[in-house]
Design an enzyme around this catalytic site. Sequence first.
Site, PDB file in Angstrom:
ATOM      1  N   ARG A  93      34.376  32.912  -5.210  1.00 31.14           N
ATOM      2  CA  ARG A  93      33.498  33.775  -4.414  1.00 31.14           C
ATOM      3  C   ARG A  93      34.299  34.974  -3.953  1.00 31.14           C
ATOM      4  NH1 ARG A  93      28.502  33.474  -5.056  1.00 31.14           N
ATOM      5  NH2 ARG A  93      27.963  34.330  -3.031  1.00 31.14           N
ATOM      6  N   HIS A 111      46.172  34.527  -9.263  1.00 38.59           N
ATOM      7  CA  HIS A 111      45.385  35.190 -10.301  1.00 38.59           C
ATOM      8  C   HIS A 111      46.092  34.980 -11.640  1.00 38.59           C
ATOM      9  CE1 HIS A 111      42.636  37.986 -12.118  1.00 38.59           C
ATOM     10  NE2 HIS A 111      43.668  38.582 -12.693  1.00 38.59           N
TER      11      HIS A 111
HETATM   12  C1  GRF Z   1      43.431  29.300 -12.335  1.00 42.20           C
HETATM   13  O1  GRF Z   1      43.756  29.815 -13.594  1.00 42.20           O
HETATM   14  C2  GRF Z   1      43.551  30.362 -11.280  1.00 42.20           C
HETATM   15  O2  GRF Z   1      44.599  31.241 -11.514  1.00 42.20           O
HETATM   16  C3  GRF Z   1      42.237  31.067 -11.380  1.00 42.20           C
HETATM   17  O3  GRF Z   1      41.299  30.062 -11.634  1.00 42.20           O
HETATM   18  C4  GRF Z   1      41.950  28.943 -12.253  1.00 42.20           C
HETATM   19  C5  GRF Z   1      41.694  27.770 -11.364  1.00 42.20           C
HETATM   20  O4  GRF Z   1      42.183  26.575 -11.903  1.00 42.20           O
HETATM   21  N1  GRF Z   1      42.000  31.866 -10.214  1.00 42.20           N
HETATM   22  P1  GRF Z   1      42.351  25.317 -10.973  1.00 42.20           P
HETATM   23  O5  GRF Z   1      41.010  25.059 -10.293  1.00 42.20           O
HETATM   24  O6  GRF Z   1      43.440  25.577  -9.989  1.00 42.20           O
HETATM   25  O7  GRF Z   1      42.699  24.196 -11.909  1.00 42.20           O
END
Ligand code: GRF
Length: 192
Positions: A93, A111
């Site tokens: 979000r 990120h």
């Molecule tokens: C990760 O690649 C993170 O960098 C991005 O969304 C993904 C989330 O994966 N923002 P998780 O839920 O931590 O397994």
Amino acid sequence: MPRKRVAILISGRGSNMAALIEAAKDPAYPAEIVLVASNRPDAGGLTTAQKAGIATAIVDHKQFKEREAFERELQKVLEAHRVEIVCLAGFMRLLTPWIISRWDGRMINIHPALLPAFKGLDTHERAIAAGVKKHGATVHYVVPEMDSGPVILQGAVPVLDGDTPDALAARVLAVEHKIYPQALRRVAEGLR
Ligand code: GRF
């Protein structure tokens, strides 16, 4: 020194969340995870957190007409748990300046790209399409502008010939799981 009280906000499987929970099991780690909150009732990470004995909360954005009403409820939950640092980990979000300003210097995000390259979604597909040879992940402070804000830590991986988005994502994810706990350590120690 008391450990900093941390909430992790998730929307999905929560593998970064799990990496933070694991790091915080060490009593010498400067932060403890006191809450995992999800905006999606079906986020897989909620079960993982519960199994680890961590308090969970669901603040379902679909139950709120306005973004700010959702954020006011989220803020209430964070305050109720006396949270000091917020980690966004796959939290899907966009937050408004209303809540971001309340967490200035105390809200961080991971990120899956080497910012400022590839802000937004589908970073691995876009990195392959752009032909970059290096890709990775960034932990940064959250500011109102999406995927911006001062960088805390980055980890890089090579992009290999014939890489698929999934193969590249897996390589980056392994780096995410390393740098997120390191970055949170820095932030928690810096706030002492
Ligand atoms: C990760 O690649 C993170 O960098 C991005 O969304 C993904 C989330 O994966 N923002 P998780 O839920 O931590 O397994």
